[in-house]
Design a protein around this motif. Structure first.
Motif, mmCIF file in Angstrom:
data_model
loop_
_atom_site.group_PDB
_atom_site.id
_atom_site.type_symbol
_atom_site.label_atom_id
_atom_site.label_comp_id
_atom_site.label_asym_id
_atom_site.label_seq_id
_atom_site.Cartn_x
_atom_site.Cartn_y
_atom_site.Cartn_z
ATOM 1 N N SER A 198 -6.772 -3.598 -49.334
ATOM 2 C CA SER A 198 -7.118 -4.778 -48.560
ATOM 3 C C SER A 198 -6.091 -5.588 -48.227
ATOM 4 C CB SER A 198 -8.314 -5.564 -49.377
ATOM 5 O OG SER A 198 -9.264 -4.563 -49.798
ATOM 6 N N ASP A 199 -4.925 -5.129 -48.282
ATOM 7 C CA ASP A 199 -3.484 -5.761 -47.802
ATOM 8 C C ASP A 199 -3.396 -5.697 -46.296
ATOM 9 O OD1 ASP A 199 -1.134 -7.262 -48.671
ATOM 10 O OD2 ASP A 199 -0.259 -5.717 -47.517
ATOM 11 N N THR A 200 -3.717 -4.464 -45.551
ATOM 12 C CA THR A 200 -3.482 -4.524 -44.174
ATOM 13 C C THR A 200 -4.568 -5.082 -43.518
ATOM 14 O OG1 THR A 200 -2.357 -2.429 -44.362
ATOM 15 C CG2 THR A 200 -3.109 -2.737 -42.217
ATOM 16 N N ARG A 201 -4.294 -6.178 -42.563
ATOM 17 C CA ARG A 201 -5.232 -6.758 -41.790
ATOM 18 C C ARG A 201 -5.585 -6.015 -40.408
ATOM 19 N NH1 ARG A 201 -7.677 -9.301 -45.559
ATOM 20 N NH2 ARG A 201 -6.321 -11.189 -46.467
ATOM 21 N N GLN A 256 5.921 0.308 -29.177
ATOM 22 C CA GLN A 256 5.736 -0.914 -29.911
ATOM 23 C C GLN A 256 4.513 -0.789 -30.569
ATOM 24 O OE1 GLN A 256 6.759 -4.942 -28.657
ATOM 25 N NE2 GLN A 256 8.888 -4.426 -29.566
ATOM 26 N N VAL A 257 4.557 -1.019 -32.125
ATOM 27 C CA VAL A 257 3.375 -1.276 -32.899
ATOM 28 C C VAL A 257 3.561 -2.297 -33.968
ATOM 29 C CG1 VAL A 257 1.742 0.065 -34.634
ATOM 30 C CG2 VAL A 257 2.742 1.322 -32.573
ATOM 31 N N THR A 258 2.653 -3.033 -34.224
ATOM 32 C CA THR A 258 2.653 -3.986 -35.066
ATOM 33 C C THR A 258 1.605 -3.788 -36.386
ATOM 34 O OG1 THR A 258 3.399 -5.652 -33.417
ATOM 35 C CG2 THR A 258 2.592 -6.605 -35.556
ATOM 36 N N THR A 259 2.165 -3.869 -37.548
ATOM 37 C CA THR A 259 1.290 -3.947 -38.524
ATOM 38 C C THR A 259 1.220 -5.349 -39.381
ATOM 39 O OG1 THR A 259 3.124 -3.186 -40.142
ATOM 40 C CG2 THR A 259 1.707 -1.562 -39.008
ATOM 41 N N VAL A 260 -0.111 -5.899 -39.262
ATOM 42 C CA VAL A 260 -0.260 -6.949 -39.927
ATOM 43 C C VAL A 260 -0.883 -7.084 -41.390
ATOM 44 C CG1 VAL A 260 -1.338 -9.466 -39.584
ATOM 45 C CG2 VAL A 260 -0.864 -8.203 -37.572
ATOM 46 N N HIS A 261 -0.086 -7.748 -42.368
ATOM 47 C CA HIS A 261 -0.624 -7.468 -43.594
ATOM 48 C C HIS A 261 -0.756 -8.881 -44.126
ATOM 49 C CE1 HIS A 261 0.800 -3.254 -43.870
ATOM 50 N NE2 HIS A 261 1.997 -3.877 -43.039
ATOM 51 N N ARG A 262 -1.297 -9.062 -45.318
ATOM 52 C CA ARG A 262 -1.697 -10.318 -45.733
ATOM 53 C C ARG A 262 -0.396 -11.359 -45.874
ATOM 54 N NH1 ARG A 262 -5.822 -12.201 -48.755
ATOM 55 N NH2 ARG A 262 -4.516 -13.142 -50.197
ATOM 56 N N GLU A 263 0.620 -10.831 -46.410
ATOM 57 C CA GLU A 263 1.997 -11.514 -46.297
ATOM 58 C C GLU A 263 3.311 -11.342 -45.570
ATOM 59 O OE1 GLU A 263 2.494 -11.656 -50.981
ATOM 60 O OE2 GLU A 263 0.709 -12.730 -50.961
ATOM 61 N N SER A 264 2.796 -10.223 -44.617
ATOM 62 C CA SER A 264 4.168 -10.108 -43.754
ATOM 63 C C SER A 264 3.488 -9.480 -42.357
ATOM 64 C CB SER A 264 4.958 -9.070 -44.539
ATOM 65 O OG SER A 264 4.125 -7.724 -44.723
ATOM 66 N N VAL A 265 4.286 -9.265 -41.504
ATOM 67 C CA VAL A 265 4.030 -8.685 -40.058
ATOM 68 C C VAL A 265 5.329 -7.811 -39.798
ATOM 69 C CG1 VAL A 265 3.824 -9.196 -37.682
ATOM 70 C CG2 VAL A 265 2.489 -10.635 -39.331
ATOM 71 N N ARG A 266 5.010 -6.720 -39.468
ATOM 72 C CA ARG A 266 6.304 -5.855 -39.022
ATOM 73 C C ARG A 266 5.979 -5.266 -37.847
ATOM 74 N NH1 ARG A 266 8.989 -5.265 -43.861
ATOM 75 N NH2 ARG A 266 7.918 -5.482 -45.750
ATOM 76 N N VAL A 267 7.144 -5.207 -37.158
ATOM 77 C CA VAL A 267 7.144 -4.622 -35.763
ATOM 78 C C VAL A 267 8.026 -3.447 -35.906
ATOM 79 C CG1 VAL A 267 7.917 -4.782 -33.270
ATOM 80 C CG2 VAL A 267 7.104 -6.963 -34.504
ATOM 81 N N TRP A 268 7.516 -2.255 -35.244
ATOM 82 C CA TRP A 268 7.858 -0.908 -35.252
ATOM 83 C C TRP A 268 8.182 -0.518 -33.827
ATOM 84 C CZ3 TRP A 268 8.596 0.806 -40.246
ATOM 85 C CH2 TRP A 268 7.906 0.085 -41.241
ATOM 86 N N GLN A 269 9.122 0.289 -33.910
ATOM 87 C CA GLN A 269 9.847 0.918 -32.727
ATOM 88 C C GLN A 269 9.519 2.508 -32.739
ATOM 89 O OE1 GLN A 269 10.500 -1.209 -30.206
ATOM 90 N NE2 GLN A 269 10.608 0.001 -28.631
ATOM 91 N N LEU A 270 8.316 3.119 -31.951
ATOM 92 C CA LEU A 270 8.120 4.460 -32.052
ATOM 93 C C LEU A 270 9.239 5.255 -30.917
ATOM 94 C CD1 LEU A 270 4.296 4.249 -32.279
ATOM 95 C CD2 LEU A 270 6.115 4.270 -34.397
ATOM 96 N N SER A 271 9.311 6.510 -31.266
ATOM 97 C CA SER A 271 9.859 7.285 -30.469
ATOM 98 C C SER A 271 9.277 8.691 -30.593
ATOM 99 C CB SER A 271 11.415 7.739 -30.890
ATOM 100 O OG SER A 271 12.213 6.577 -30.680
ATOM 101 N N HIS A 272 8.875 9.201 -29.501
ATOM 102 C CA HIS A 272 8.163 10.614 -29.419
ATOM 103 C C HIS A 272 8.802 11.683 -28.788
ATOM 104 C CE1 HIS A 272 4.802 7.762 -30.206
ATOM 105 N NE2 HIS A 272 5.037 7.309 -29.262
ATOM 106 N N GLY A 273 9.135 12.668 -29.537
ATOM 107 C CA GLY A 273 9.541 13.971 -28.805
ATOM 108 C C GLY A 273 8.231 14.989 -28.665
ATOM 109 N N ALA A 274 8.896 16.143 -28.287
ATOM 110 C CA ALA A 274 7.994 17.132 -28.049
ATOM 111 C C ALA A 274 7.139 17.714 -29.233
ATOM 112 C CB ALA A 274 8.648 18.550 -27.588
#
Length: 142
Positions: A67-70, A81-99
């Motif tokens: 129940s931590d992930t909101r 760019q993806v963001t994960t929102v948790h009860r006590e933190s927000v994190r921004v992720w940079q994705l790279s996709h290859g074949a």
């Protein structure tokens, strides 16, 4: 949560927030064969594809308590760019996709403005690449 990639060239990517019963994880998966089905002559026939196991490409961050992930938010303007929102933190992720492979790097992190409030939800602005709104306590942070 199940969030699909907003970029047409990566329509086969999905992110899920899932649990094994004792902790939550956030994973990026590839739905094999989506692009091929879209461009095949049989695509006019509304038959569903046979179920198949999706390969897990990576996990975003470490496992968190239940129940931590909101929310998991895919930026519609910058689909790498993806963001994960948790009860006590927000994190921004940079994705790279290859074949064949994908990678993720944390590009930002924030905590609630004071110890008594927690994040509850969030949303990317669909018109502005760098505008993220977060619900925190009884307020809105942009």
């Amino acid at each position: 949560d199940l969030v699909t990639c907003p970029a047409p060239e990566n329509q086969d990517l999905v992110i899920t927030a899932h649990s094994n019963g004792s902790e939550q994880r956030i994973s990026l998966w590839r739905m094999e064969g989506v692009a091929e089905r879209e461009h095949s002559p049989e695509s006019a026939t509304p038959l569903p594809p046979a179920p198949s196991k999706m390969p897990e490409l990576l996990q975003l961050g470490v496992p968190v308590p239940l129940s931590d992930t909101r929310a998991v938010l895919w930026n519609t303007v910058l689909p790498e760019q993806v963001t994960t929102v948790h009860r006590e933190s927000v994190r921004v992720w940079q994705l790279s996709h290859g074949a064949a492979a994908s990678s993720a790097a944390e590009s930002g992190h924030a905590s609630p403005p004071d110890d008594e409030r927690v994040f509850g939800c969030g949303r990317w602005d669909p018109h502005h690449a760098h505008a993220l709104a977060l619900g925190c306590g009884c307020g809105l942070i942009t």
